[in-house]
Design a protein around this motif. Structure first.
Motif, PDB file in Angstrom:
ATOM      1  N   ASP A 249      28.402 -18.501-111.136  1.00 43.74           N
ATOM      2  CA  ASP A 249      27.152 -18.972-110.765  1.00 43.74           C
ATOM      3  C   ASP A 249      27.490 -20.756-110.209  1.00 43.74           C
ATOM      4  N   GLY A 250      28.647 -21.549-109.611  1.00 40.32           N
ATOM      5  CA  GLY A 250      28.313 -22.129-108.814  1.00 40.32           C
ATOM      6  C   GLY A 250      28.496 -21.202-107.699  1.00 40.32           C
ATOM      7  N   GLN A 272      23.835 -10.778-101.113  1.00 43.24           N
ATOM      8  CA  GLN A 272      22.957 -12.297-101.164  1.00 43.24           C
ATOM      9  C   GLN A 272      22.689 -12.744-102.533  1.00 43.24           C
ATOM     10  N   GLY A 273      22.006 -14.100-102.615  1.00 42.70           N
ATOM     11  CA  GLY A 273      22.057 -14.436-103.571  1.00 42.70           C
ATOM     12  C   GLY A 273      21.757 -13.734-104.386  1.00 42.70           C
ATOM     13  N   ASP A 274      19.975 -13.344-104.193  1.00 45.32           N
ATOM     14  CA  ASP A 274      19.215 -12.605-105.182  1.00 45.32           C
ATOM     15  C   ASP A 274      20.365 -11.249-105.652  1.00 45.32           C
ATOM     16  N   ALA A 275      20.541 -10.685-105.265  1.00 48.87           N
ATOM     17  CA  ALA A 275      21.268  -9.879-105.559  1.00 48.87           C
ATOM     18  C   ALA A 275      22.774  -9.768-106.908  1.00 48.87           C
ATOM     19  N   LEU A 276      23.322 -10.612-106.143  1.00 45.40           N
ATOM     20  CA  LEU A 276      24.211 -11.308-106.884  1.00 45.40           C
ATOM     21  C   LEU A 276      23.970 -11.339-108.179  1.00 45.40           C
ATOM     22  N   ALA A 277      22.739 -12.145-108.302  1.00 44.77           N
ATOM     23  CA  ALA A 277      22.676 -12.932-109.623  1.00 44.77           C
ATOM     24  C   ALA A 277      21.743 -11.439-110.553  1.00 44.77           C
ATOM     25  N   ASN A 278      21.153 -10.818-109.851  1.00 43.18           N
ATOM     26  CA  ASN A 278      20.911 -10.069-110.730  1.00 43.18           C
ATOM     27  C   ASN A 278      21.933  -9.183-111.551  1.00 43.18           C
ATOM     28  N   GLU A 279      23.471  -8.575-110.530  1.00 47.07           N
ATOM     29  CA  GLU A 279      24.205  -8.016-111.200  1.00 47.07           C
ATOM     30  C   GLU A 279      25.032  -8.702-112.237  1.00 47.07           C
ATOM     31  N   ALA A 280      25.068 -10.054-112.111  1.00 49.94           N
ATOM     32  CA  ALA A 280      25.694 -11.246-113.449  1.00 49.94           C
ATOM     33  C   ALA A 280      24.562 -11.427-114.223  1.00 49.94           C
ATOM     34  N   LEU A 309      36.322  -6.406-116.099  1.00 52.72           N
ATOM     35  CA  LEU A 309      37.101  -6.367-115.138  1.00 52.72           C
ATOM     36  C   LEU A 309      35.915  -5.785-114.084  1.00 52.72           C
ATOM     37  N   ALA A 310      35.055  -5.744-113.952  1.00 49.47           N
ATOM     38  CA  ALA A 310      34.141  -5.456-113.662  1.00 49.47           C
ATOM     39  C   ALA A 310      33.230  -7.538-112.956  1.00 49.47           C
ATOM     40  N   ALA A 311      33.222  -7.908-114.504  1.00 50.82           N
ATOM     41  CA  ALA A 311      32.997  -9.524-113.852  1.00 50.82           C
ATOM     42  C   ALA A 311      34.124 -10.020-112.941  1.00 50.82           C
TER      43      ALA A 311
END
Length: 374
Positions: A249-250, A272-280, A309-311
């Motif tokens: 998140d940071g 990209q931020g949106d894709a990373l946010a969706n995965e998170a 592991l995924a995290a």
């Protein structure tokens, strides 16, 4: 007030405390090795270590999910302090899960409420049980307890007035898990070499020479240890997700801030931020589900390890992307992207490390395949 509302109230209080008491000292924690003990005390006062502890022991009885959320909220600002929050809250869960009433009565409320700060020194034991390294502490059993000798190179959130919850191999077979006082006779604490990050986590070398551990300080005797470890391991591992989620998140915040002026060129980066946010978001949903199962004692270990592991992998990608989005500024030591990158590496190497997780997952998958073939 519903449990959900109580959890929201807790997170709101933690967020407010972070803004006033942690954000102003984050750079000092990272760059000067400042141990944020004042913040930890205030976080304890807000219930930040006690979300998963029953009310009878000074807790909030909200469950492991809200405890992960607390650690994540802290990690959005400072990964080092999130690690300390994990250490303290995990020690409370160790005590809660102990089959021995005496040690619960003696320490659980004090640890859950932050009256007694505590560090978990189980890295060596967890790696030993996975076949990665030898165990460092050795114990001899006596009628009234144990005598322990050996050393642990890195134990965090410890000091003279702290507890350290650790384990030793017992002469004759098995393992004992116990709480040791930092100022006990035979215990000595020593500085570690300088770290690339996490310097503010009060991480010390603990050496023990003929330290007497009374039965009242034992969380699990050898005959209890296997079932006890199986019971606490899911929460031990799941709690660390909060560190990863906080760093993610940071990192996403850095990406958003960098895109205010640099989106026209940052759009060509891979993550990209949106894709990373969706995965998170997907990982956080899995964490809530597994945390609820762990509260009931039903979380499958392989699912827990796969999520951890995924995290780890996503935390590394998010922090790396944050540095690339920030550009040359992200290479400055004072820029938060540089700190996030070092924190992300820690998430991937703290026990169970990324390679450790893959080893354990492989072993569990192989055992399952052999069982099916039989």
């Amino acid at each position: 007030m519903t449990t959900t509302n109580q959890a929201d109230t807790l997170i709101g209080a933690v967020a407010a405390l972070i803004k006033t008491d942690l954000a102003p000292i984050t750079s000092a924690v990272d760059q000067e090795g400042r141990y944020p003990i004042e913040f930890l005390r205030k976080l304890a006062g807000a219930g930040g270590f006690a979300a998963a502890v029953p009310k009878a022991h000074g807790g909030l009885a909200l469950g492991l999910g809200p405890q992960i959320d607390v650690i994540s909220e802290v990690g959005r600002e400072c990964g080092s302090t999130a690690f300390l929050a994990w250490c303290q809250s995990t020690c409370a869960l160790y005590l809660l899960g102990s089959p021995n009433e005496a040690v619960r009565t003696r320490y659980l409320r004090a640890v859950a409420t932050g009256e007694r700060l505590a560090g978990t020194g189980m890295s060596n034991t967890v790696k030993h049980l996975a076949g990665i390294e030898n165990i460092h502490l050795k114990a001899r059993r006596q009628a009234d307890g144990y005598v322990v000798s050996g050393s642990l190179p890195w134990v965090s959130n410890v000091g003279d007035s702290h507890l350290a919850i650790v384990a030793a191999s017992v002469e004759g077979g098995g393992y004992v898990m116990f709480a040791a006082h930092g100022d006990a006779a035979g215990v000595s604490l020593h500085p570690c070499p300088d770290f690339a990050g996490l310097a503010g986590t009060q991480t010390l070398n603990i050496r023990m020479k003929d330290v007497r551990i009374p039965n009242e300080d034992v969380l699990a005797h050898p005959e209890q240890f296997p079932a006890y470890m199986a019971g606490i391991k899911p929460a031990f591992v799941l709690g660390q997700l909060g560190m990863g989620f906080g760093v993610i998140d940071g990192s996403l915040r850095i990406i958003r801030e960098s895109n205010v002026a640099g989106a026209h060129v940052n759009q060509f980066l891979d993550d990209q931020g949106d894709a990373l946010a969706n995965e998170a978001a997907a990982l956080k949903a899995s964490a809530r589900r597994l945390a609820a199962q762990a509260d009931e004692g039903g979380a499958a270990l392989i699912d827990v390890l796969r999520l951890r592991l995924a995290a780890s992998e996503l935390t590394l990608r998010a922090a790396n992307s944050a540095v690339l989005h920030a550009g040359a500024k992200g290479y400055l030591m004072r820029h938060p992207a540089q700190r996030r990158l070092r924190e992300a590496v820690f998430v991937a190497i703290v026990t169970p490390a990324l390679k450790h997780l893959r080893k354990e997952i492989h072993a569990l998958e192989q055992a399952a395949a052999e069982a099916q073939a039989a």
